[in-house]
Design an enzyme around this catalytic site. Structure first.
Site, PDB file in Angstrom:
ATOM      1  N   HIS A 318       1.091  -1.464   0.339  1.00  0.00           N
ATOM      2  CA  HIS A 318       0.012  -0.048  -0.044  1.00  0.00           C
ATOM      3  C   HIS A 318       1.723   1.376  -0.172  1.00  0.00           C
ATOM      4  CE1 HIS A 318      -2.891   2.981   0.734  1.00  0.00           C
ATOM      5  NE2 HIS A 318      -4.195   1.778   1.056  1.00  0.00           N
ATOM      6  N   ARG A 338      -6.078  10.198   0.022  1.00  0.00           N
ATOM      7  CA  ARG A 338      -6.006  10.888  -1.385  1.00  0.00           C
ATOM      8  C   ARG A 338      -7.296  11.100  -2.412  1.00  0.00           C
ATOM      9  NH1 ARG A 338      -2.840   6.602  -3.654  1.00  0.00           N
ATOM     10  NH2 ARG A 338      -3.131   5.515  -1.940  1.00  0.00           N
TER      11      ARG A 338
HETATM   12  O1  MEZ Z   1      -9.353  -1.998   0.364  1.00  0.00           O
HETATM   13  C1  MEZ Z   1      -8.432  -1.877   0.628  1.00  0.00           C
HETATM   14  O2  MEZ Z   1      -8.012  -1.968   0.830  1.00  0.00           O
HETATM   15  C2  MEZ Z   1      -8.577  -0.498   1.533  1.00  0.00           C
HETATM   16  C3  MEZ Z   1     -10.212  -0.357   1.547  1.00  0.00           C
HETATM   17  C4  MEZ Z   1      -8.051   0.090   1.658  1.00  0.00           C
HETATM   18  C5  MEZ Z   1      -7.672   1.508   2.315  1.00  0.00           C
HETATM   19  O3  MEZ Z   1      -6.642   2.700   1.729  1.00  0.00           O
HETATM   20  O4  MEZ Z   1      -8.336   1.993   2.831  1.00  0.00           O
END
Ligand code: MEZ
Length: 535
Positions: A318, A338
């Site tokens: 992420h 974002r």
């Molecule tokens: O689907 C995901 O991983 C999610 C909703 C994460 C996020 O950034 O909130």
């Protein structure tokens, strides 16, 4: 309150904020994306992967840490419990107490099956609980499952199994309705219409959220439903091996009571693996946004029993894990930040990537900025870039942060950082396992009567997942797995239970010359400090 060392960089970001708000960064071309991924994304570091020497995916690369677990010894270590005297006897055994396991349990119970859920921590201790930004579904007039499919297929590098992705997007509106009917409090306009936002790689606003604790709200509701239905849940009990019958069908599991270390036997006509992800494997030394139990257990159990893996070499980092303060290093900073207008800026306050590029591309751009380009802000743990949260208040109006992302505000406020006036320092964090067990659209693995749902599955999203499609897949595939496992249990006649596949796997390890002291599944991460014994 940030330390003095960040002051000059914070001032640079603040000075350019107005200009950055107006600036529209371009999107990368397909070629630019491929090039940046190849050079900077951790999935492309070939020396961090090893080829499996045994099992159905022999010859294929997986992260070295995962290979260690897939090619480790059984925790049973020849210690076979009496399979003919089970401690539990059920129709459907569900391994895992997160969103997929709970959805499967609810549907299997509804279909009239006897259901047993086992979970190594507590019901709801799962990545579902940690998901923040929302769940996708094409249920607005300007959208359609076909458009959702195109977005997700492109974002996943056109590698998704089409029948799985098609099922995901087509059943999404019904999944939202199911959750709403169960009691999930989605964000709504005063007239009752759902508030939806963009995520990275979406061409329509289809993210439904419960502020920035969407996963916790969904898990709360599912867990209540499981308990209200009186479904049997056994907490603090991990599966350590699957049991097959002599015809090779899944027939239960050997369980480990995590508190007493007692081995138990659960006999079942069908089994659903819903064990979740692998962030706590900390591939390539990355921090993680995942819950404590995310240790790839389901991949190990399934693989040893003869299931196939798909794309086990692709992980999701992420883009925005917290890089400061250290106490929350790697914690998820939701993509919704974002979506609401915050941009990513480097140490000089310059925007260097479109904030809603797909996650893999965005993560690679941050890694490049902090590495080769030397434009990251130095921290004790490495480096990070600014996620300029004050832009949200500037564009969306005063109070937007508190209203839409209160959990983010609280998480940083605890450390003296007011994200309404100061930006957040971020760096990629290990978030999701794109790959996993290969299933058919009815959720069956290559092992008969062994179903799988949720993050343990590979192939739904291809080689990169879009935000909000995971909360969706646990519902769509969790429900399908539960329904089908219940239905199949009605006609299943088991032959004698056996662990001969475990012995067979040990022999295969031996033949492949694998010498290891590792045992698996891992069950929990090991954070004990390694002390030099020779001192
Ligand atoms: O689907 C995901 O991983 C999610 C909703 C994460 C996020 O950034 O909130």
């Amino acid at each position: 309150m940030y330390p003095e060392q960040f002051r000059a960089s914070l001032e640079a970001a603040a000075a350019k904020r107005e200009e950055n708000i107006r600036y529209e960064p371009g999107r990368m071309t397909a070629d630019e994306k491929e090039a940046i991924l190849e050079k900077y994304h951790p999935d492309h570091k070939k020396d961090k992967f090893v080829k499996l020497a045994v099992g159905k995916n022999k010859g294929e690369p997986v992260p070295e840490e995962l290979a260690g677990m897939l090619q480790a010894h059984s925790r049973l270590n020849g210690n076979t419990p009496d399979l003919d005297r089970p401690d539990y006897d059920t129709d459907v055994l569900i391994i895992g107490g997160g969103g997929a396991g709970a959805s499967a349990a609810i549907e299997a119970d509804k279909a009239g099956a006897r259901v047993l859920v086992v979970t190594k921590l507590r019901m709801g201790d799962a990545n579902t609980m940690m998901a923040e930004g929302g769940i996708q579904a094409a249920d607005k007039p300007d959208d359609s499952p076909a458009i959702h499919f195109i977005d997700a297929h492109g974002g996943g590098h056109f590698a998704a199994k089409r029948e799985l992705l098609s099922k995901l997007v087509c059943e999404a509106p019904e999944a939202i309705k199911w959750l709403s009917d169960l009691g999930v409090e989605f964000d709504k306009e005063p007239d009752g219409t759902m508030i939806t936002t963009h995520g990275g790689g979406t061409s329509r606003k289809r993210m439904h959220a419960a502020k920035d604790y969407s996963g916790a709200e969904i898990m709360r509701t599912l867990r209540d439903e499981v308990y209200n239905r009186g479904i049997t849940v056994v907490d603090f009990t991990a599966a350590v091996e699957l049991i097959l019958d002599t015809d090779g069908k899944a027939a239960g599991a050997v369980l480990l009571n995590m508190e007493t270390n007692e081995l138990l036997v659960a006999r079942a006509k069908t089994v659903v693996l819903a064990t979740g992800g692998a962030g706590r494997m900390h591939y390539q030394g990355f921090p993680t946004s995942n819950h404590y139990g995310a240790t790839a257990d389901g991949l190990v159990l399934g693989y040893r029993a003869g299931a196939k893996l798909l794309y086990a070499d692709t992980l999701q980092y992420h883009p925005t894990g917290a890089a400061y303060p250290e106490q929350i290093f790697g914690a998820l900073v939701t993509e919704k930040v974002r979506s609401l207008g915050a941009k990513l800026v480097n140490k000089n306050g310059d925007v260097f990537v479109h904030p809603l590029e797909t996650r893999d591309v965005c993560a690679a751009a941050i890694i490049r900025e902090c590495g080769e380009r030397g434009m990251g802000v130095k921290t004790a743990g490495g480096a990070g870039v600014w996620l300029d949260t004050p832009m949200i208040e500037a564009t969306g109006g005063k109070g937007t942060i508190e209203r839409r992302i209160p959990a983010m505000m609280r998480m940083f406020d605890k450390h003296g950082i007011d994200i309404r006036v100061e930006p957040i320092l971020v760096y990629p964090t290990l978030h999701y396992q794109n790959g996993g067990l290969d299933i058919t659209a009815d959720c069956m693995t290559a092992v008969e009567n062994l179903y799988a749902a949720g993050e343990v599955v590979g192939g739904i999203h291809g080689k990169n997942r879009l935000m909000g499609n995971s909360l969706l897949d646990i519902i769509v595939f969790g429900r399908t797995a539960g329904k089908n496992a219940a239905e199949k249990s009605k006609s299943t006649v088991l032959s004698a239970p056996s662990l001969s596949h475990v012995n067979g796997f040990e022999k295969e390890l031996d033949r492949a010359g694998i010498k290891t002291e590792l045992v698996s599944p891992k069950l929990l991460p090991d954070y004990t400090r390694k002390v030099n014994q020779s001192k």
